[in-house]
Enzyme design. Structure first.
Site, PDB file in Angstrom:
ATOM      1  N   ASP A  60       0.370   1.539  11.275  1.00 45.40           N
ATOM      2  CA  ASP A  60       1.366   1.842  10.243  1.00 45.40           C
ATOM      3  C   ASP A  60       0.797   1.311   8.930  1.00 45.40           C
ATOM      4  O   ASP A  60       0.724   0.104   8.707  1.00 45.40           O
ATOM      5  CB  ASP A  60       2.683   1.135  10.600  1.00 45.40           C
ATOM      6  CG  ASP A  60       3.759   1.331   9.533  1.00 45.40           C
ATOM      7  OD1 ASP A  60       3.469   1.939   8.479  1.00 45.40           O
ATOM      8  OD2 ASP A  60       4.897   0.875   9.752  1.00 45.40           O
ATOM      9  N   LYS A  89       5.576   4.918  -1.227  1.00 41.34           N
ATOM     10  CA  LYS A  89       4.987   3.728  -1.844  1.00 41.34           C
ATOM     11  C   LYS A  89       3.724   4.131  -2.598  1.00 41.34           C
ATOM     12  O   LYS A  89       3.716   4.150  -3.816  1.00 41.34           O
ATOM     13  CB  LYS A  89       4.718   2.661  -0.793  1.00 41.34           C
ATOM     14  CG  LYS A  89       6.034   2.187  -0.141  1.00 41.34           C
ATOM     15  CD  LYS A  89       5.837   1.747   1.262  1.00 41.34           C
ATOM     16  CE  LYS A  89       7.106   1.663   2.075  1.00 41.34           C
ATOM     17  NZ  LYS A  89       8.211   0.912   1.520  1.00 41.34           N
ATOM     18  N   TRP A 126       8.496  -4.740  10.329  1.00 43.32           N
ATOM     19  CA  TRP A 126       8.232  -3.324  10.610  1.00 43.32           C
ATOM     20  C   TRP A 126       7.566  -3.146  11.967  1.00 43.32           C
ATOM     21  O   TRP A 126       7.907  -2.238  12.716  1.00 43.32           O
ATOM     22  CB  TRP A 126       7.455  -2.665   9.469  1.00 43.32           C
ATOM     23  CG  TRP A 126       8.315  -2.592   8.252  1.00 43.32           C
ATOM     24  CD1 TRP A 126       8.177  -3.304   7.098  1.00 43.32           C
ATOM     25  CD2 TRP A 126       9.522  -1.822   8.103  1.00 43.32           C
ATOM     26  NE1 TRP A 126       9.210  -3.020   6.240  1.00 43.32           N
ATOM     27  CE2 TRP A 126      10.051  -2.115   6.824  1.00 43.32           C
ATOM     28  CE3 TRP A 126      10.215  -0.928   8.915  1.00 43.32           C
ATOM     29  CZ2 TRP A 126      11.228  -1.533   6.347  1.00 43.32           C
ATOM     30  CZ3 TRP A 126      11.390  -0.341   8.437  1.00 43.32           C
ATOM     31  CH2 TRP A 126      11.876  -0.656   7.166  1.00 43.32           C
TER      32      TRP A 126
HETATM   33  N1  PMP Z   1       6.809   0.768   7.985  1.00 44.03           N
HETATM   34  C1  PMP Z   1       6.614   0.052   6.868  1.00 44.03           C
HETATM   35  C2  PMP Z   1       5.412  -0.838   6.767  1.00 44.03           C
HETATM   36  C3  PMP Z   1       7.533   0.147   5.816  1.00 44.03           C
HETATM   37  O1  PMP Z   1       7.349  -0.561   4.698  1.00 44.03           O
HETATM   38  C4  PMP Z   1       8.648   1.004   5.943  1.00 44.03           C
HETATM   39  C5  PMP Z   1       9.660   1.200   4.836  1.00 44.03           C
HETATM   40  N2  PMP Z   1       9.753   0.281   3.878  1.00 44.03           N
HETATM   41  C6  PMP Z   1       8.816   1.704   7.148  1.00 44.03           C
HETATM   42  C7  PMP Z   1       7.866   1.576   8.135  1.00 44.03           C
HETATM   43  C8  PMP Z   1       9.991   2.624   7.358  1.00 44.03           C
HETATM   44  O2  PMP Z   1       9.792   3.723   6.569  1.00 44.03           O
HETATM   45  P1  PMP Z   1      10.877   4.877   6.374  1.00 44.03           P
HETATM   46  O3  PMP Z   1      11.993   4.286   5.591  1.00 44.03           O
HETATM   47  O4  PMP Z   1      10.092   5.902   5.642  1.00 44.03           O
HETATM   48  O5  PMP Z   1      11.301   5.316   7.729  1.00 44.03           O
END
Ligand code: PMP
Length: 361
Positions: free
Chosen positions: A172, A196, A102
């Site tokens: 994040d 989550k 991520w």
């Molecule tokens: N950052 C993290 C730590 C994630 O776990 C996720 C999704 N699993 C995202 C960003 C991306 O999120 P989204 O699908 O809501 O764009």
């Protein structure tokens, strides 16, 4: 009706009490003869819902008054771009700490707008640890430092916050917000996709210090400007009303359970039970992450023999343990054990894992 223990990484399990309340209110919200989903966001009723959710989140995280709380759409992924667009503020560089997929994705988006300095990367160790302060190569010309404090795929969680001096720290927290106590004032900006620990997908929460907003890169769409959202109470356009309502119910639930301190105690208990089972299995199950950096929320593990993966998944599903398949990039299994997961769910998983190892030893 029988509900399973759901270990999905997101969209993920929600508290049963919240789902029941939403079901009860579905046809007739507070005597209005309609669901919240069918109601204009320009009503005092919805205004109460969104401000109530904001106030509860402020109380849960002790958010100081000089921080804005924004309820946005576009997922955490849109934030990967909105952060440089808003926080560069005339600068041309940003620091990124890379501890998994991520944070790597966040780098990819930031590189569209500025020079990215990789202040740290654990790629050489397959993203199995978080950095210590002396491993960070920070650039004092950076507009901000970006970290992902819980990497959902590898299961790496920061146990301490990097010190970044006057450079704002951006985090994040998508997959562990509200699961541990944090000092919001240490951050310039915190963001999290809701699906989550907060509620259903469709909502992204941004908490941002108010002196950092108001100078977006020129030429961007209006909705990319945090200040516009802040000035309009997150309602310049139609917000994701149902997701905001559900998040509000989750925040109320958390408060009634004892708040973030209680969530943290439960997260410690759940994760210790599961890592204890993995570590006591004599190598039958393995988690590769450095012990101090193991996530309390996302627990990836492999079986000693990956030809048993499909059997493990089938048998666990039959036992009422859902969505244990690991992310495709790392394989194996992953148990995501967010705030709504009861300890009994992890106990059921651990019992199953012990039994499985005996039967397929
Ligand atoms: N950052 C993290 C730590 C994630 O776990 C996720 C999704 N699993 C995202 C960003 C991306 O999120 P989204 O699908 O809501 O764009």
């Amino acid at each position: 009706m029988s509900r399973v223990y759901n270990f999905s990484a997101g969209p993920a399990a929600l508290p049963e009490d919240v789902l029941r309340r939403a079901a009860e209110e579905m046809l007739d919200w507070h005597g209005r003869g309609m669901s919240i989903m069918e109601m204009s966001h320009r009503t005092p009723d919805f205004e109460g819902v969104i401000r109530g959710a904001e106030n509860d989140l402020r109380a849960l995280l002790n958010i100081p008054a000089n921080y804005k709380v924004l309820f946005l759409q576009g997922g955490a992924t849109l934030q990967f771009g909105m952060i440089p667009v808003n926080l560069l503020r005339g600068k041309t560089r940003a620091d990124y700490v890379v501890t998994g997929s991520w944070s790597e994705k966040a780098v990819g988006e930031a590189a569209r707008f500025c020079a990215v300095n990789i202040a740290f990367s654990s790629a050489d160790a397959n993203f199995t640890y978080a950095p210590s302060q002396d491993q960070l190569k920070l650039d004092d010309r950076a507009a901000y430092v970006h970290v992902c404090t819980n990497e959902t795929i590898m299961g790496v969680e920061f146990s301490s916050i990097p010190e970044t001096g006057n450079v704002p720290l951006v985090a994040d927290m998508s997959s562990h917000i509200l699961s541990r106590e944090i000092d919001v004032s240490r951050y310039g900006l915190i963001y999290a996709g809701a699906q989550k620990n907060i509620g259903p997908v469709g909502l992204t929460v941004v908490i941002v210090r108010d002196d950092l907003i108001g100078q977006p890169l020129p030429g961007m769409p209006t909705l990319f400007d945090y200040k516009v959202h802040a000035d309009n109470g997150s309602m310049l356009n139609t917000p994701p009303t149902f997701a905001v309502y559900m998040a509000g119910l989750v925040f109320e639930w958390m408060k009634a359970q004892g708040g973030v301190a209680a969530m943290e105690q439960r997260a410690i208990a759940r994760s210790q039970l599961l890592y204890g089972c993995i570590d006591a299995s004599g190598g039958y199950y393995r988690n590769p992450v450095r012990i101090a950096d193991r996530s309390r929320m996302n627990v990836p593990f492999t079986l000693h023999d990956d030809t048993l993966d499909a059997v493990f998944l089938k048998e666990s599903k039959d036992a009422g343990l859902s969505s244990l398949k690991g992310h495709k990039t790392v394989g194996g299994m992953r148990a995501s054990i967010y705030n709504p997961m009861p300890l009994a769910g992890v106990q059921a998983l651990v019992d199953f894992m012990g039994d499985f190892a005996k039967r397929h030893g």
